[in-house]
Design a protein around this motif. Structure first.
Motif, PDB file in Angstrom:
ATOM      1  N   LEU A  56      10.562  30.464 -52.262  1.00 39.44           N
ATOM      2  CA  LEU A  56      10.692  30.189 -53.697  1.00 39.44           C
ATOM      3  C   LEU A  56      10.886  31.499 -54.443  1.00 39.44           C
ATOM      4  O   LEU A  56       9.945  32.284 -54.600  1.00 39.44           O
ATOM      5  N   THR A  57      12.091  31.764 -54.895  1.00 40.12           N
ATOM      6  CA  THR A  57      12.316  32.956 -55.711  1.00 40.12           C
ATOM      7  C   THR A  57      11.809  32.687 -57.116  1.00 40.12           C
ATOM      8  O   THR A  57      11.974  31.581 -57.652  1.00 40.12           O
ATOM      9  N   LEU A  58      11.164  33.676 -57.739  1.00 40.11           N
ATOM     10  CA  LEU A  58      10.380  33.412 -58.943  1.00 40.11           C
ATOM     11  C   LEU A  58      11.032  33.867 -60.246  1.00 40.11           C
ATOM     12  O   LEU A  58      10.347  34.369 -61.143  1.00 40.11           O
ATOM     13  N   ASP A  59      12.352  33.684 -60.365  1.00 34.83           N
ATOM     14  CA  ASP A  59      12.926  33.763 -61.707  1.00 34.83           C
ATOM     15  C   ASP A  59      12.450  32.521 -62.467  1.00 34.83           C
ATOM     16  O   ASP A  59      12.077  31.512 -61.869  1.00 34.83           O
ATOM     17  N   HIS A  60      12.439  32.584 -63.783  1.00 35.04           N
ATOM     18  CA  HIS A  60      11.902  31.487 -64.606  1.00 35.04           C
ATOM     19  C   HIS A  60      10.534  31.043 -64.067  1.00 35.04           C
ATOM     20  O   HIS A  60      10.320  29.867 -63.760  1.00 35.04           O
ATOM     21  N   PRO A  61       9.606  31.981 -63.943  1.00 31.57           N
ATOM     22  CA  PRO A  61       8.330  31.676 -63.288  1.00 31.57           C
ATOM     23  C   PRO A  61       7.466  30.667 -64.025  1.00 31.57           C
ATOM     24  O   PRO A  61       6.661  29.976 -63.398  1.00 31.57           O
ATOM     25  N   ASN A  62       7.599  30.578 -65.342  1.00 27.87           N
ATOM     26  CA  ASN A  62       6.774  29.635 -66.085  1.00 27.87           C
ATOM     27  C   ASN A  62       7.049  28.194 -65.649  1.00 27.87           C
ATOM     28  O   ASN A  62       6.160  27.346 -65.661  1.00 27.87           O
ATOM     29  N   ASP A  63       8.293  27.909 -65.264  1.00 23.74           N
ATOM     30  CA  ASP A  63       8.654  26.571 -64.802  1.00 23.74           C
ATOM     31  C   ASP A  63       8.279  26.346 -63.341  1.00 23.74           C
ATOM     32  O   ASP A  63       8.151  25.195 -62.913  1.00 23.74           O
ATOM     33  N   LYS A  64       8.118  27.423 -62.590  1.00 26.82           N
ATOM     34  CA  LYS A  64       7.948  27.293 -61.139  1.00 26.82           C
ATOM     35  C   LYS A  64       6.514  27.436 -60.651  1.00 26.82           C
ATOM     36  O   LYS A  64       6.180  26.954 -59.563  1.00 26.82           O
ATOM     37  N   PHE A  65       5.674  28.087 -61.441  1.00 25.70           N
ATOM     38  CA  PHE A  65       4.344  28.375 -60.901  1.00 25.70           C
ATOM     39  C   PHE A  65       3.489  27.129 -60.736  1.00 25.70           C
ATOM     40  O   PHE A  65       2.798  26.981 -59.714  1.00 25.70           O
ATOM     41  N   LEU A  66       3.481  26.232 -61.708  1.00 24.44           N
ATOM     42  CA  LEU A  66       2.625  25.052 -61.572  1.00 24.44           C
ATOM     43  C   LEU A  66       3.007  24.185 -60.375  1.00 24.44           C
ATOM     44  O   LEU A  66       2.118  23.776 -59.611  1.00 24.44           O
ATOM     45  N   ALA A  91       8.390  37.786 -60.117  1.00 28.00           N
ATOM     46  CA  ALA A  91       8.369  37.932 -61.583  1.00 28.00           C
ATOM     47  C   ALA A  91       7.121  38.666 -62.070  1.00 28.00           C
ATOM     48  O   ALA A  91       6.213  38.978 -61.314  1.00 28.00           O
ATOM     49  N   TYR A  92       7.113  38.928 -63.367  1.00 28.24           N
ATOM     50  CA  TYR A  92       5.981  39.522 -64.077  1.00 28.24           C
ATOM     51  C   TYR A  92       5.550  40.864 -63.493  1.00 28.24           C
ATOM     52  O   TYR A  92       4.356  41.124 -63.323  1.00 28.24           O
ATOM     53  N   MET A  93       6.525  41.723 -63.225  1.00 23.41           N
ATOM     54  CA  MET A  93       6.200  43.059 -62.744  1.00 23.41           C
ATOM     55  C   MET A  93       6.450  44.134 -63.802  1.00 23.41           C
ATOM     56  O   MET A  93       5.988  45.269 -63.648  1.00 23.41           O
ATOM     57  N   ARG A  94       7.176  43.816 -64.870  1.00 25.87           N
ATOM     58  CA  ARG A  94       7.607  44.868 -65.798  1.00 25.87           C
ATOM     59  C   ARG A  94       6.569  45.207 -66.857  1.00 25.87           C
ATOM     60  O   ARG A  94       6.489  46.346 -67.300  1.00 25.87           O
ATOM     61  N   GLN A  95       5.762  44.221 -67.282  1.00 24.13           N
ATOM     62  CA  GLN A  95       4.729  44.497 -68.286  1.00 24.13           C
ATOM     63  C   GLN A  95       3.488  45.007 -67.551  1.00 24.13           C
ATOM     64  O   GLN A  95       2.544  44.285 -67.301  1.00 24.13           O
ATOM     65  N   ASP A  96       3.524  46.294 -67.180  1.00 25.04           N
ATOM     66  CA  ASP A  96       2.455  46.874 -66.368  1.00 25.04           C
ATOM     67  C   ASP A  96       1.538  47.799 -67.171  1.00 25.04           C
ATOM     68  O   ASP A  96       0.753  48.555 -66.607  1.00 25.04           O
ATOM     69  N   VAL A 122       6.002  37.901 -49.263  1.00 23.47           N
ATOM     70  CA  VAL A 122       7.113  38.754 -48.850  1.00 23.47           C
ATOM     71  C   VAL A 122       8.107  38.780 -50.003  1.00 23.47           C
ATOM     72  O   VAL A 122       8.530  37.716 -50.497  1.00 23.47           O
ATOM     73  N   THR A 123       8.467  39.955 -50.454  1.00 25.91           N
ATOM     74  CA  THR A 123       9.384  40.063 -51.587  1.00 25.91           C
ATOM     75  C   THR A 123      10.325  41.250 -51.394  1.00 25.91           C
ATOM     76  O   THR A 123      10.157  42.049 -50.471  1.00 25.91           O
ATOM     77  N   ILE A 124      11.306  41.339 -52.282  1.00 25.40           N
ATOM     78  CA  ILE A 124      12.315  42.392 -52.194  1.00 25.40           C
ATOM     79  C   ILE A 124      12.315  43.216 -53.479  1.00 25.40           C
ATOM     80  O   ILE A 124      12.489  42.656 -54.579  1.00 25.40           O
ATOM     81  N   ASP A 125      12.121  44.490 -53.365  1.00 21.71           N
ATOM     82  CA  ASP A 125      12.208  45.436 -54.478  1.00 21.71           C
ATOM     83  C   ASP A 125      11.560  44.926 -55.763  1.00 21.71           C
ATOM     84  O   ASP A 125      12.229  44.758 -56.783  1.00 21.71           O
ATOM     85  N   PRO A 126      10.241  44.703 -55.742  1.00 17.32           N
ATOM     86  CA  PRO A 126       9.563  44.402 -57.006  1.00 17.32           C
ATOM     87  C   PRO A 126       9.667  45.607 -57.927  1.00 17.32           C
ATOM     88  O   PRO A 126       9.747  46.745 -57.456  1.00 17.32           O
ATOM     89  N   HIS A 127       9.671  45.375 -59.211  1.00 16.10           N
ATOM     90  CA  HIS A 127       9.881  46.463 -60.175  1.00 16.10           C
ATOM     91  C   HIS A 127       8.595  47.275 -60.317  1.00 16.10           C
ATOM     92  O   HIS A 127       7.713  46.943 -61.115  1.00 16.10           O
ATOM     93  N   LEU A 128       8.494  48.322 -59.530  1.00 18.01           N
ATOM     94  CA  LEU A 128       7.334  49.204 -59.576  1.00 18.01           C
ATOM     95  C   LEU A 128       7.663  50.421 -60.433  1.00 18.01           C
ATOM     96  O   LEU A 128       8.595  51.157 -60.129  1.00 18.01           O
TER      97      LEU A 128
END
Length: 297
Positions: A56-66, A91-96, A122-128
């Motif tokens: 499950l790729t987590l773009d639009h996470p508000n719709d996908k998390f529940l 998702a949700y990596m940029r507001q750190d 397992v993920t790919i290049d999270p925005h760190l």
């Protein structure tokens, strides 16, 4: 321990490909929304005493998390042993950081939430950026994969005389890796962000680079304001129209069409998120990591 892999809606092709390569069965489930927007989740496959892998790729996470939460809770109630999440985009990596008083630091809050639901990620290049490692905010193991070798391979195969260009200082980590692997020079531009949709980009004159094909590289293309401005400024300064290369193609609103209109020669992205610009497959990267990960689990 037996594994089952489940592809959430929109992620079924990647799940099927991973299942074939990993030689594990595809689980069946019904995941949909009621007319009022509430989620309906039903597991159709037996998961008792099995490990479950969710794609499950987590773009639009508000719709996908529940739906993800309901699925995981139901799987555990049905006797699943371990639950892993393959989220090519996390998702949700940029507001750190709390930039203004009262702001939610959503990277940490979402990490706490997601860590309570699954056992590994397992993920790919999270925005760190200010967070140096996923273990700082996630309490479950997170395997971070990097798409730079895939981007480099694409550049080597498709572009003669490339010049890799990072639109801002944050992009330098990806640009440097791609450039080194492709044996190509690179530049990093200066960016000043004035708001969510307004940026200022400084580009040096093209003197000495006129015969090079600029390739703008960034990890996340969301509003594409940075990519659009960098494209326009490169052309203004005498560079060839750039190729835009991205890892995570969010492209909110009309930003994809606006990027093309800005003068980009072409736009190529990884398929961490399904989009018409997809031209680089991440499945081989995931397969290699998952073979090792599933053996250890």
């Amino acid at each position: 321990m037996d594994w089952l892999i489940f592809g959430f809606p929109g992620n079924e092709p990647l799940a099927a490909q991973l299942a074939e390569q990993l030689q594990i069965p595809v689980g069946q489930a019904t995941i949909r929304a009621f007319p009022d927007g509430e989620s309906y989740v039903r597991l159709l496959s037996e998961v008792q005493n099995k490990n479950v892998l969710i794609v499950l790729t987590l773009d639009h996470p508000n719709d996908k998390f529940l739906p993800l939460f309901f699925f995981c809770q139901t799987a555990r109630e049905a006797g699943a042993r371990k639950i892993g999440l393959v989220a090519p985009y996390l998702a949700y990596m940029r507001q750190d950081k709390q930039f203004n008083p009262g702001e939610a630091v959503t990277s940490r809050q979402f990490a706490k939430l997601l860590s309570s639901v699954v056992d590994l990620i397992v993920t790919i290049d999270p925005h760190l950026h200010r967070v140096k490692g996923m273990e700082e905010i996630y309490s479950v193991p997170v395997t971070v994969l990097h798409a730079a070798p895939l981007l480099s391979a694409w550049v080597i195969e498709n572009v003669k005389n490339p010049l890799l260009v990072g639109p801002d200082s944050e992009s330098e980590q990806w640009v440097r890796q791609v450039a080194q692997a492709a044996s190509a020079p690179y530049l990093v531009l200066e960016k000043h962000r004035k708001g969510d949709r307004e940026v200022e980009i400084k580009v040096p004159p093209a003197e000495g680079w006129e015969q090079h094909q600029p390739i703008l590289v960034d990890d996340i293309i969301s509003t594409a304001r940075t990519m659009i401005m960098a494209t326009q400024q490169l052309i203004t300064q005498g560079f060839q129209p750039p190729i835009c290369l991205g890892i995570h193609p969010i492209f909110s609103d009309n930003s994809f069409e606006e990027s093309i209109a800005a003068g980009a020669a072409k736009i190529i992205t990884c398929d961490t998120i399904s989009h018409p610009s997809n031209g680089i497959k991440v499945a081989p990267l995931l397969e290699k990591a998952l073979v090792s990960l599933l053996r250890k689990a």
